[in-house]
Design an enzyme around this catalytic site. Structure first.
Site, PDB file in Angstrom:
ATOM      1  CG  HIS A  47       5.707  -2.989  -1.986  1.00 15.32           C
ATOM      2  ND1 HIS A  47       5.451  -1.932  -1.135  1.00 15.32           N
ATOM      3  CD2 HIS A  47       5.772  -4.098  -1.188  1.00 15.32           C
ATOM      4  CE1 HIS A  47       5.360  -2.377   0.108  1.00 15.32           C
ATOM      5  NE2 HIS A  47       5.544  -3.688   0.105  1.00 15.32           N
TER       6      HIS A  47
ATOM      7  CG  ASP B  13       3.459   2.638   1.774  1.00 20.26           C
ATOM      8  OD1 ASP B  13       4.445   2.390   1.056  1.00 20.26           O
ATOM      9  OD2 ASP B  13       3.267   3.743   2.316  1.00 20.26           O
TER      10      ASP B  13
END
Length: 426
Positions: free
Chosen positions: A398, A402
């Site tokens: 992450h 995204d």
């Protein structure tokens, strides 16, 4: 008599030290030329260290799990001849075919004779039983240990006829033949209380895997995304291609199709085919698609790499997957074959379960996990039909990827798999 000192050989590739994973001999053993003495572990590859001489082991230079420098004393062997001290590096090591401590398969040492080359003679039981201390763990493969447990035999009472006193299946049969067990033993053993404990040292490949998994989970911000995919059409295509070309080109599994889907989808999502150097704070996106294919081997999880998947046909990918998987399972995969991936594909095959949360193969930022295929009733155009369904369970970093991009990437793969003609439309 003289002493031949064998030093830790130079494995190559600039490696200055290696980990001693397992001894196949002990002090007092007689060894012959080319007999495997020990396994050592480099960054990812396991290699055998053979003996260059005949003789008797008089000293071991280290303990399993110890990191030893190249050129340090590995083992000392008493040999016939002049009394002067002889030194040498071990012969060129070869890829090991057995795991480190607590092996899971029949070990190489069990199949290597302790005398001159030739077929192994039938075991000679020198007595019905042998006395060992209650806590002494005799040498034996896991298969032999399980066989002994099933038969209700205490392994420490069985005399071993293999190298270094290793207990073989034939020794169990000889023990039974001499009346040291009885017909009720297996049933009794199944309900007998057990108080034994076994401590397994985390060394070799298992330690490398543990370190990498811990590092990955501590450094990357993992998140997972699961999507259901209808694989009915692509399975029909695969069956058709195997029927038509299987004999001449080889059989196709689902993996080559998934690799092709990765290649095509990455054209629109290049951020997934990347490596993240979190120390330098640099993301490197790569044009080449080097797909790591997670493979379970006898020494643990390994990730051989299908290089330049973007330039391979289905059959080319299938052949390379098969070649690399065999090399990994046999312990013969080279360091180059086990490094350099840009994205990883992991599958447990028929044991794939419904959902998984694969751990990233750092420094990569994406890993695609394949779950098992199941037939289920689905509603298609208002009708209930039986379809072959499969989940993709994928994880992403992450810090780089995204959530929306991850979902769109997997949806792109889904579209390609459910409409397999689009895999080949340029």
């Amino acid at each position: 008599m003289g002493t031949h000192v064998i030093k830790m050989p130079d494995i190559g590739e600039g490696i200055a030290e290696v980990e001693l994973s397992q001894w196949h001999v002990k002090v007092g053993d007689l060894v012959v030329e080319d007999q495997v003495l020990a396994d050592v572990m480099t960054d990812k590859a396991m290699v055998d260290i053979p003996s260059p001489v005949h003789g008797k082991v008089i000293a071991l230079g280290g303990q399993p799990g110890e990191v030893m420098a190249v050129g340090s004393v590995l083992i000392s062997i008493e040999v016939e001849g002049a009394g002067n001290l002889k030194e040498s590096a071990a012969p060129a090591p070869v890829a090991a075919q057995e795991p480190p401590a607590a092996p899971k398969v029949e070990t190489v040492a069990e199949s290597k004779p302790a005398a001159a080359a030739g077929p192994r003679p039938a075991p000679v039981c020198q007595g019905p039983m042998v006395a060992r201390e209650a806590d002494e763990r005799p040498l034996a493969s896991p298969a032999v240990r399980k066989h002994a447990l099933d038969l209700g035999i205490q392994l420490r009472l069985v005399r071993g006829s293999g190298p270094a006193g290793r207990v073989l299946h034939e020794d169990l049969e000889a023990y039974l033949a001499q009346g040291q067990s009885n017909a009720s033993a297996p049933a009794a053993a199944a309900y007998a209380q057990r108080h034994d404990e076994e401590q397994i040292q985390v060394i070799g490949m298992r330690r490398k895997i543990a370190q990498r998994m811990q590092d990955a989970t501590q450094r990357a911000a993992h998140f997972s995304y699961v999507e259901e995919i209808d694989v009915t059409a692509i399975e029909e295509l695969r069956a058709h291609l195997n029927e038509k070309h299987g004999t001449s080109r080889g059989k196709l599994t689902l993996l080559p199709f998934l690799i092709r889907a990765l290649v095509v989808a990455l054209r629109d999502f290049p951020q997934m085919n990347a490596r993240y150097d979190d120390e330098a704070q640099v993301i490197t996106r790569l044009g080449a698609v080097h797909v790591g294919v997670a493979t379970q081997s006898d020494v643990g999880l390994m990730v051989p790499v299908v290089r330049h998947a973007e330039a391979r046909s289905l059959w080319d990918s299938a052949a390379e997957i098969s070649r690399l998987a065999n090399a990994a399972r046999n312990g013969k995969a080279s360091r180059d074959e086990l490094s350099g991936s840009t994205i990883t594909l992991t599958s447990l095959g028929a044991l794939g379960g419904i959902v998984s949360t694969p751990v990233l193969n750092l420094p990569e930022v994406a890993i695609v996990g394949v779950n098992k295929i199941v037939e289920r009733p689905m509603v298609v155009k208002g009708q209930v039909v039986i379809r072959k369904m499969m989940n993709l369970s994928s994880s992403f970093d992450h810090r780089v990827v995204d959530g929306m991009d991850a979902a769109l990437f997997i949806q792109a793969i889904r579209g390609l798999i459910e409409q397999p003609a689009t895999l080949f439309v340029e």
